[in-house]
Write a protein that holds these residues in place. Structure first.
Motif, short mmCIF file in Angstrom:
data_model
loop_
_atom_site.label_atom_id
_atom_site.label_comp_id
_atom_site.label_asym_id
_atom_site.label_seq_id
_atom_site.Cartn_x
_atom_site.Cartn_y
_atom_site.Cartn_z
N GLU A 1 0.86 -1.20 0.00
CA GLU A 1 0.00 0.00 0.00
C GLU A 1 0.89 1.24 0.00
N GLU A 2 0.29 2.35 -0.37
CA GLU A 2 1.05 3.61 -0.31
C GLU A 2 0.40 4.51 0.73
N THR A 3 1.24 5.09 1.58
CA THR A 3 0.72 6.04 2.56
C THR A 3 1.35 7.39 2.26
N PHE A 4 0.49 8.38 2.14
CA PHE A 4 0.97 9.73 1.79
C PHE A 4 0.93 10.62 3.03
N TYR A 5 2.01 11.31 3.26
CA TYR A 5 2.06 12.31 4.33
C TYR A 5 2.43 13.65 3.70
N THR A 6 1.84 14.71 4.20
CA THR A 6 2.22 16.05 3.72
C THR A 6 2.65 16.88 4.92
N LEU A 7 3.84 17.43 4.85
CA LEU A 7 4.33 18.29 5.93
C LEU A 7 4.49 19.71 5.39
N TYR A 8 4.11 20.68 6.19
CA TYR A 8 4.21 22.07 5.79
C TYR A 8 5.31 22.75 6.61
N THR A 9 6.20 23.41 5.94
CA THR A 9 7.30 24.07 6.65
C THR A 9 7.72 25.32 5.89
N SER A 10 8.16 26.31 6.64
CA SER A 10 8.62 27.55 5.99
C SER A 10 10.03 27.37 5.45
N LYS A 11 10.67 26.22 5.75
CA LYS A 11 12.05 26.02 5.29
C LYS A 11 12.11 25.47 3.87
N ILE A 12 10.96 25.16 3.31
CA ILE A 12 10.92 24.62 1.95
C ILE A 12 10.20 25.63 1.05
N ASP A 13 10.89 26.07 -0.01
CA ASP A 13 10.27 27.03 -0.93
C ASP A 13 9.52 26.31 -2.06
N GLU A 14 10.20 25.35 -2.68
CA GLU A 14 9.57 24.58 -3.75
C GLU A 14 9.26 23.19 -3.21
N PRO A 15 8.08 22.61 -3.54
CA PRO A 15 7.71 21.30 -2.98
C PRO A 15 8.76 20.23 -3.27
N VAL A 16 8.93 19.36 -2.28
CA VAL A 16 9.87 18.24 -2.40
C VAL A 16 9.12 16.96 -2.06
N ARG A 17 9.33 15.93 -2.86
CA ARG A 17 8.69 14.64 -2.57
C ARG A 17 9.78 13.61 -2.23
N ALA A 18 9.62 12.97 -1.08
CA ALA A 18 10.55 11.92 -0.66
C ALA A 18 9.79 10.60 -0.57
N VAL A 19 10.43 9.54 -1.03
CA VAL A 19 9.85 8.21 -0.86
C VAL A 19 10.68 7.48 0.17
N LEU A 20 10.01 6.84 1.12
CA LEU A 20 10.71 6.14 2.20
C LEU A 20 10.50 4.64 2.07
N ARG B 1 2.84 -11.10 8.51
CA ARG B 1 2.14 -9.83 8.74
C ARG B 1 0.64 -10.10 8.58
N ILE B 2 -0.12 -9.71 9.58
CA ILE B 2 -1.58 -9.90 9.51
C ILE B 2 -2.26 -8.55 9.70
N PHE B 3 -3.22 -8.26 8.87
CA PHE B 3 -3.88 -6.93 8.84
C PHE B 3 -2.83 -5.83 8.74
N ASN B 4 -1.76 -6.12 8.05
CA ASN B 4 -0.61 -5.23 8.05
C ASN B 4 0.08 -5.30 6.68
N SER B 5 -0.54 -4.68 5.71
CA SER B 5 0.03 -4.73 4.35
C SER B 5 1.38 -4.03 4.32
N PRO B 6 2.30 -4.51 3.49
CA PRO B 6 3.55 -3.78 3.30
C PRO B 6 3.25 -2.33 2.89
N GLU B 7 4.12 -1.44 3.31
CA GLU B 7 3.80 -0.02 3.14
C GLU B 7 4.95 0.74 2.47
N LEU B 8 4.59 1.49 1.44
CA LEU B 8 5.54 2.42 0.82
C LEU B 8 5.11 3.82 1.24
N VAL B 9 6.03 4.54 1.87
CA VAL B 9 5.66 5.86 2.41
C VAL B 9 6.10 6.96 1.44
N VAL B 10 5.17 7.86 1.19
CA VAL B 10 5.47 9.02 0.32
C VAL B 10 5.29 10.28 1.17
#
Lengths: 314, 469
Positions: free
Chosen positions: A44-63, A301-310
């Motif tokens: 599965e993919e889980t998306f997180y969005t963080l807001y910070t004044s230290k970033i001017d242009e959006p950056v996407r990291a995959v974990l 893993r039960i009820f615990n799909s592998p996770e790709l974090v974005v």
């Protein structure tokens, strides 16, 4: 003749009952194992969005965390295709890409080579890589035994390396390994500093703490990411530090997830690990713990799909 | 397959209803009250029903897969607006808030890009999503008036989105909207860009005027921000909006004033003859405007004197205030309008005369001094000092606004997701309930068949006995 027929009926009923019982057990087990097998082979993919004044242009990291040499498609083609489609600016690996004891180090190097074709890769070692490289999971006893080798620099683990092939292979592939060190990089015009540690609760001080302190207290104008394979030392020792983002894994989401309750099993032993998966905030710091992509050991893993974090930084 | 998943529970209900109907039909056909009672007491759900129970087990396993699949075809996410104007139904900049914007093409395309779903279009996603206020007000009575600040973004899978995770789609759409909202309504600090490159070629008095305007701009910007949050203090520069506003006022009142005083005192101008002819030309038009304002003022005063005696002075209208209290309202009438217009023209005339006087004073100063024209060292120094101070103030103001904005705008919207894990008890309950219903109807059919057979056998036995008799 009639007597014989009467005496055989109860026997036939008993045999039929056992057969249906066995069939029921087989069907139930097939369904359960089939479901576990299927759900462990799709991420599965889980998306997180963080807001910070230290970033001017959006950056996407995959974990990516805790792959443990898992395969999603032939040669991880599904995983690679999906990561490429997500167009990350940077790829973070929070350790345990391999399983200790495995001779197949090409898995990690090969996968990283393909990831490098998508975006720069920053690798924080996990306990399994530590066992492969140093022959131990860098706990306090190990450091005590090898204090003579370390000398005056308890945070430089180079003298402890027993098998350099994994580190060399990864570095040759262009991967940046962050072990008690940090690098400053520019992503989409944003200055980002990425550091990494792989010690545990017993060895964090004095074998990583000073680095993390320096890392957190240095120039705070740019965004700082710490890759720490284990989440516990971070929340135990440096929860209030001025780190913008900490990414972790190790817990495998608690292996068995109880819906509504969270992870059941801790990879360190015990039940209901506190930092099993998800986003945790502590002062200025945000920690994202991945459920990981693979697993090892007998418990699936039960009820615990592998996770790709974005992670989107805005 | 999608149709089956989406309507799985209805299919189960339909099958159960069919089985119950069939059972009832069998019972009614072979009805015999005493025998049915005997069959009820004689019915055993385990004995001789192993294949039936195996079928129920299969249904349970099937339900364990299908019901979660069906329930995950829908989901909800809550979007809450947390800024002061939200309760008035407004955006942070005072324009009307429109919840339909959450499902605009721009937002949905952004969500699709973020999730990297190449086969999905904004219109596909639009069909699967809907937005509604969490609490819906009404306009029937005043107690029902309500402007919702919380909106529910709902997802119901369509054939095109069925293969995707609904929770991910909801989260991506809500986050895309939040990003857009923050970008759209965060403070625009471009007004604080101090660019003096285009005023260097102007004459000193014009430069002085421009510098004063820039100082006023910072002053007003900061005063506006101070109205929004008077208590905010920057942790980096240690200033408040009010303190920066006061510093900008000082630049206007002291530094720009000092520059102007020096220029007038010494008759300093880069090209005095050109500047003087421009002021004279300007004065000519100002004079026409002043005369026009004077005449208009006179006309209105004449109108008042003509009609004053014939027109009512005060008209009071009985009315109710907002608390339904009776009072006499003073209504404006024609003569009030004349008086108001006359006053406005008088003010205009005074203002224009003031400007003419000022221009005349400048003309006198420039003509009476023996300044040769061109650049003046002292004036240049004063201009540079003022520009430097304005640059410094603008930087301070920008840092202050950005720090404030980062804290505020990120809080404008809160997204609350409801992960399927939280619906686990509901899913479990559904699985158990539907399996129980299936088991009940299956056993009912089995019972009706057994009872039918028993009553049939009994009736046949009775008929044989009667024949024998």
């Amino acid at each position: 003749m009639k007597k014989e027929k009467k005496s055989s009926r109860p026997k036939r009923k008993w045999v039929g009952g056992v057969l249906v019982g066995l069939l029921s057990v087989v069907v139930c087990l097939t369904a359960a194992f089939g479901w576990i097998w299927f759900s462990n082979r799709n991420f599965e993919e889980t998306f997180y969005t963080l807001y910070t004044s230290k970033i001017d242009e959006p950056v996407r990291a995959v974990l990516l965390a805790d792959l443990h040499q898992a395969e999603f498609g032939t040669d991880n083609s599904e995983l690679i295709t999906r990561i490429a489609a997500l167009e990350p600016d940077v790829i973070l690996i929070a350790g345990d890409m391999i399983t200790s004891g495995s001779e197949d180090l090409d898995y990690a190097v090969g996968l990283c080579e393909r990831l490098m074709a998508i975006a720069p890769v920053y690798f924080g070692l996990g306990n399994n890589e530590n066992e492969t490289v140093y022959g131990s999971d860098l706990n306090a006893d190990f450091f005590l035994e090898n204090a003579g080798l370390l000398g005056d620099s308890p945070e430089n683990f180079e003298p402890l390396v027993k098998d350099n092939s994994l580190l060399t292979g990864l570095r040759d592939a262009g991967v940046v390994i962050v072990q008690n060190e940090s690098v400053i990089t520019t992503v989409n015009g944003n200055k980002i500093e990425i550091g990494g540690i792989s010690t545990n609760l017993s060895s964090f001080w004095p074998n990583s703490g000073q680095f993390v302190y320096r890392f957190a207290e240095s120039d705070s104008d740019h965004f700082k990411i710490l890759i720490s394979h284990r989440p516990d030392p971070v929340m135990e020792y440096i929860a209030g530090y001025r780190l913008d983002l900490v990414v972790s894994g190790h817990t495998h989401g608690g292996i068995v997830r109880i819906p509504g309750k969270g992870g059941l099993l801790s990879t360190e032993g015990g039940f209901f690990p506190e930092y099993d998966a998800g986003l945790f905030e502590s002062g200025p710091m945000t920690m994202i713990v991945s459920r990981g992509l693979g697993g090892h050991g007998v418990i699936p893993r039960i009820f615990n799909s592998p996770e790709l974090v974005v992670i989107d930084l805005n | 397959m999608f149709f089956l998943i989406q309507h799985y529970r209805y299919v189960l209900l339909f099958i159960a209803a069919l089985m119950i109907l069939f059972g009832l039909f069998r019972l009614v056909r072979k009805h015999s009250e005493t025998l049915t009672k005997a069959a009820i007491f004689g019915y055993h759900i385990g004995k001789g029903k192993k294949w039936l129970n195996f079928l129920i087990l299969l249904a349970l396993i099937f339900n364990c897969f299908m019901i979660p699949l069906e329930m995950r075809q829908s989901g909800k996410t809550e979007i809450s607006l947390n800024y002061a104007k939200a309760s008035q139904g407004l955006n942070p900049n005072g324009t009307r808030f429109n919840p339909a914007g959450i499902l605009s093409e721009e937002i949905l395309e952004k969500a699709i890009r973020k999730g990297a779903f190449p086969d999905l279009t904004a219109s596909d996603l639009q069909q699967a999503l809907s937005v509604s206020p969490k609490v819906q007000g009404n306009s029937y009575d005043e107690n029902g008036y309500f402007i919702s600040t919380q909106f529910v973004l709902s997802y119901q899978a369509t054939e095109k989105t069925a293969s995707l995770d609904g929770e991910t789609l909801l989260s991506l759409t809500a986050e895309a909207y939040k990003e857009w909202f923050i970008q759209e309504y965060s403070e625009n600090v471009s007004a604080l860009n101090m660019d003096f490159s285009d005023i260097g070629s102007e004459d000193y008095l014009d430069i002085c005027e421009q510098l004063r305007k820039k100082a006023d701009l910072i002053k007003l910007y900061m005063a506006g921000m101070a109205n929004e949050d008077p208590a905010f203090q920057s942790s980096s520069v240690g200033e408040t909006f009010q303190s920066v506003s006061s510093q900008a006022k000082n630049v206007s009142d002291v530094m720009a004033e000092k520059l102007e005083a020096y220029l007038l005192e010494n008759g300093v101008s880069k090209a005095s003859s050109l500047y003087m002819s421009r002021l004279s030309f300007e004065n000519m038009f100002q004079y026409f405007d002043a005369v026009k304002a004077h005449r208009s003022n006179q006309n209105n005063l004449a109108a008042i004197s003509m009609y004053e005696n014939d027109m009512a002075r005060i008209v009071l209208v009985p009315t109710y205030d907002t608390d339904f209290q009776f009072y006499m309202s003073h209504t404006r009438i024609g003569i009030d309008e004349f008086a108001k217009t006359a006053e406005a023209f008088a003010n205009d005339k005074t203002k224009i005369n003031g400007e003419i006087s000022r221009n005349n004073h400048i003309l006198n100063q420039l003509s009476s001094r023996s300044y040769a024209g061109g650049q003046d060292e002292k004036a240049e120094e004063l201009v540079q000092q003022t520009e430097k101070e304005l640059h410094h103030l603008a930087e301070k103001a920008r840092a202050l606004v950005e720090e404030y904005s980062a804290g505020q705008t990120n809080q404008y919207i809160t997204i609350t997701a409801f992960p399927w894990e939280n619906r686990f008890s509901s899913i479990l309950l559904n699985i158990l309930a539907f399996t129980f219903l299936f088991a009940l109807s299956a056993h009912f059919v089995s019972f009706s068949l057994t009872a039918g057979r028993q009553s049939g056998r009994k009736e046949a036995g009775n008929a044989v006995q009667e024949k024998k008799k």
